[in-house]
Design a protein around this motif. Structure first.
Motif, PDB file in Angstrom:
ATOM      1  N   LEU A 117       0.487  14.383  -5.904  1.00 29.11           N
ATOM      2  CA  LEU A 117       0.865  12.985  -6.115  1.00 29.11           C
ATOM      3  C   LEU A 117       2.084  12.585  -5.292  1.00 29.11           C
ATOM      4  N   CYS A 118       2.267  13.228  -4.152  1.00 26.35           N
ATOM      5  CA  CYS A 118       3.370  12.864  -3.260  1.00 26.35           C
ATOM      6  C   CYS A 118       2.930  13.067  -1.821  1.00 26.35           C
ATOM      7  N   ALA A 172       1.655   5.496 -12.947  1.00 25.83           N
ATOM      8  CA  ALA A 172       1.807   4.692 -11.732  1.00 25.83           C
ATOM      9  C   ALA A 172       1.461   5.521 -10.502  1.00 25.83           C
ATOM     10  N   ALA A 173       1.924   6.767 -10.453  1.00 27.70           N
ATOM     11  CA  ALA A 173       1.607   7.649  -9.325  1.00 27.70           C
ATOM     12  C   ALA A 173       0.119   7.980  -9.296  1.00 27.70           C
ATOM     13  N   GLN A 174      -0.480   8.202 -10.464  1.00 25.03           N
ATOM     14  CA  GLN A 174      -1.901   8.529 -10.519  1.00 25.03           C
ATOM     15  C   GLN A 174      -2.757   7.367 -10.027  1.00 25.03           C
ATOM     16  N   VAL A 175      -2.394   6.156 -10.415  1.00 20.55           N
ATOM     17  CA  VAL A 175      -3.137   4.983  -9.954  1.00 20.55           C
ATOM     18  C   VAL A 175      -2.953   4.802  -8.450  1.00 20.55           C
ATOM     19  N   ALA A 176      -1.741   5.038  -7.966  1.00 22.97           N
ATOM     20  CA  ALA A 176      -1.499   4.950  -6.532  1.00 22.97           C
ATOM     21  C   ALA A 176      -2.409   5.904  -5.775  1.00 22.97           C
ATOM     22  N   ARG A 177      -2.558   7.126  -6.287  1.00 22.21           N
ATOM     23  CA  ARG A 177      -3.442   8.084  -5.630  1.00 22.21           C
ATOM     24  C   ARG A 177      -4.885   7.600  -5.663  1.00 22.21           C
ATOM     25  N   GLU A 222       0.805  -1.219   0.000  1.00 21.83           N
ATOM     26  CA  GLU A 222       0.000   0.000   0.000  1.00 21.83           C
ATOM     27  C   GLU A 222       0.838   1.268   0.000  1.00 21.83           C
ATOM     28  N   VAL A 223       2.135   1.118  -0.211  1.00 22.36           N
ATOM     29  CA  VAL A 223       3.029   2.258  -0.350  1.00 22.36           C
ATOM     30  C   VAL A 223       3.727   2.147  -1.699  1.00 22.36           C
ATOM     31  N   ALA A 224       3.676   3.218  -2.489  1.00 19.71           N
ATOM     32  CA  ALA A 224       4.352   3.274  -3.789  1.00 19.71           C
ATOM     33  C   ALA A 224       5.622   4.095  -3.608  1.00 19.71           C
ATOM     34  N   GLU A 225       6.750   3.415  -3.599  1.00 19.49           N
ATOM     35  CA  GLU A 225       8.026   4.062  -3.327  1.00 19.49           C
ATOM     36  C   GLU A 225       8.739   4.410  -4.632  1.00 19.49           C
ATOM     37  N   ILE A 258       2.424   7.712  -1.415  1.00 25.34           N
ATOM     38  CA  ILE A 258       3.383   7.860  -2.520  1.00 25.34           C
ATOM     39  C   ILE A 258       4.644   8.525  -1.989  1.00 25.34           C
ATOM     40  N   VAL A 259       5.774   7.878  -2.221  1.00 27.22           N
ATOM     41  CA  VAL A 259       7.060   8.343  -1.707  1.00 27.22           C
ATOM     42  C   VAL A 259       7.944   8.817  -2.859  1.00 27.22           C
ATOM     43  N   PHE A 260       8.547   9.981  -2.678  1.00 32.36           N
ATOM     44  CA  PHE A 260       9.591  10.439  -3.594  1.00 32.36           C
ATOM     45  C   PHE A 260      10.824  10.817  -2.787  1.00 32.36           C
ATOM     46  N   GLY A 261      11.918  11.053  -3.487  1.00 37.54           N
ATOM     47  CA  GLY A 261      13.164  11.391  -2.827  1.00 37.54           C
ATOM     48  C   GLY A 261      13.284  12.879  -2.548  1.00 37.54           C
ATOM     49  N   ALA A 262      13.649  13.217  -1.321  1.00 37.96           N
ATOM     50  CA  ALA A 262      13.892  14.618  -0.986  1.00 37.96           C
ATOM     51  C   ALA A 262      15.046  15.218  -1.787  1.00 37.96           C
ATOM     52  N   PRO A 263      16.100  14.443  -2.129  1.00 33.76           N
ATOM     53  CA  PRO A 263      17.153  15.029  -2.974  1.00 33.76           C
ATOM     54  C   PRO A 263      16.614  15.535  -4.305  1.00 33.76           C
TER      55      PRO A 263
END
Length: 399
Positions: A302-303, A264-269, A254-257, A275-280
């Motif tokens: 989406l994040c 993929a992000a839209q479906v996750a939402r 249940e987590v999209a990393e 939804i996980v993204f990188g802070a860098p």
């Protein structure tokens, strides 16, 4: 052998004129109890009997880092150059606190690759964490990154989960990108050095992993089931399209990393996944490998979570950059690095400065917005890190 607890000062509470609570940013006083929780909160311009006065500095919940693998550089700063885990973890702990991370999920990989991402190194990590807990200032957990084609490692991973060594599970599949590089000796040699083997052996490992493809789906169902039985949240990693995200969601992830495709992000939402993204990605203004732009994903809703990924200073810098640029209000920007990752990991006891929560807070000098720096870190109601002397109002009044 276990080490004695590190010296730290228990605090009765903290006060400041810029404290971020669920009610917003403003003057507040927080009282801590003996168990290291926030016992009472009062929004007031005049502090009571607090022994830590943050003044005009920014006081925010401690950062919860759901995915950080920069510790690998402390263990193996150069290929085949290995340092003892105990000293490396102590160094990493200091880095975490200095960057405002009070809860860290170390991305420990169990892969068919072997070497640094093989079973012996993971065991060293578990053992070192057990030995060093008394000396470490932050909360340290393991985020097990399991390579899906490592069929032989499923039983081991399940045993670690049952024993409580793992606090979060992510299913990774880096095999396709590795397989594409068969024949690219220069690139594969970098992976072979990390895996502590020669190039021919590493290529053989890739081919052996590819041969296990038919067994992957069943093995991942079993592994995910074990994680759920232990109360763990499960993520999939680098979802490449909408169908992949739907598949992993049905599997129980249940987590999209770090999704690498917009659909993929839209479906996750749409599925209600975190939804996980990188802070860098936010700090640098884009992905280092040409993937989705995290700031654009945040703007599109989406994040939910920003993780340090490979760079511990990034969550603090990213959240304040988003707030300073007006992309998000400060409270919502800070949720990305504190409340939301805690919830995604199944932790309900941290991520906010509110009564009943663990007293994890950081004090930040944001007078130069582009270069914020942590002046103090409080973990479980104890002062674990400070770069300056902080006084209580009562002590100043008495003086």
């Amino acid at each position: 052998m276990h080490f004695a607890p590190s010296p730290s000062r228990a605090l009765r509470g903290i006060s400041g004129r810029r404290v971020l609570t669920p009610h917003g940013l403003g003057p507040a006083c927080l009282d801590f109890d003996e168990a290291g929780r926030i016992a009472h909160m009062e929004a007031a311009g005049v502090a009571r009997d607090q022994d830590f006065d943050a003044g005009d500095l920014l006081v925010v919940p401690g950062i919860v880092d759901l995915h950080g693998d920069a510790f690998e550089r402390a263990i193996m700063p150069r290929p085949r150059v290995i340092f003892p885990y105990d000293g490396a973890l102590l160094d990493v702990d200091r880095q975490l606190l200095a960057n405002g991370i009070t809860t860290e999920f170390h991305g420990v990989t169990l892969s068919w690759e072997g070497g640094l991402r093989g079973e012996p190194y993971a065991v060293r990590m578990f053992d070192a964490l057990d030995r060093m807990r008394g000396l470490l200032g932050a909360h340290h957990y393991v985020h097990l990154r399991f390579e899906t084609h490592h069929i032989a490692g499923v039983d081991v991973a399940q045993s670690w989960i049952r024993e409580g060594k793992v606090r979060f599970l992510a299913l990774n599949d880096h095999l396709p990108s590795m397989a594409k590089r068969l024949g690219d000796d220069r690139k594969l040699l970098q992976y072979a050095e990390r895996a502590e083997c020669d190039l021919d052996t590493f290529q053989d490992r890739i081919r052996a992993a590819m041969a296990s493809a038919d067994d992957v789906a069943g093995a991942m169902r079993e592994l995910t089931r074990s994680a759920h039985e232990a109360g763990l949240q499960v993520a999939s990693h680098d979802d490449g399209d909408a169908a992949t995200r739907r598949y992993y969601h049905q599997l129980g992830c249940e987590v999209a990393e770090f999704p690498v495709a917009l659909d993929a992000a839209q479906v996750a939402r749409s599925l209600g996944n975190a939804i996980v993204f990188g802070a860098p990605n936010v700090v640098r203004g884009g992905s280092h490998n040409g993937s989705l732009n995290a700031t654009e994903m945040i703007g599109a809703g989406l994040c939910d979570v920003l993780a340090s990924d490979y760079y511990y200073p990034a969550p603090l810098a990213a959240a304040l950059k988003l707030a300073h640029a007006g992309t998000l209000p400060l409270d919502r920007a800070w949720d990305l690095v504190s409340r939301n990752p805690a919830r995604a990991a199944g932790l309900r006891d941290r991520g906010q400065l509110a009564p009943g929560m663990t007293a994890d807070a950081i004090v930040v000098d944001d007078s130069v917005p582009e270069v914020p720096h942590v002046c103090a870190a409080i973990v479980g109601g104890r002062l674990r890190y400070a770069t300056r002397q902080f006084e209580s109002r009562l002590a100043r009044a008495a003086a």
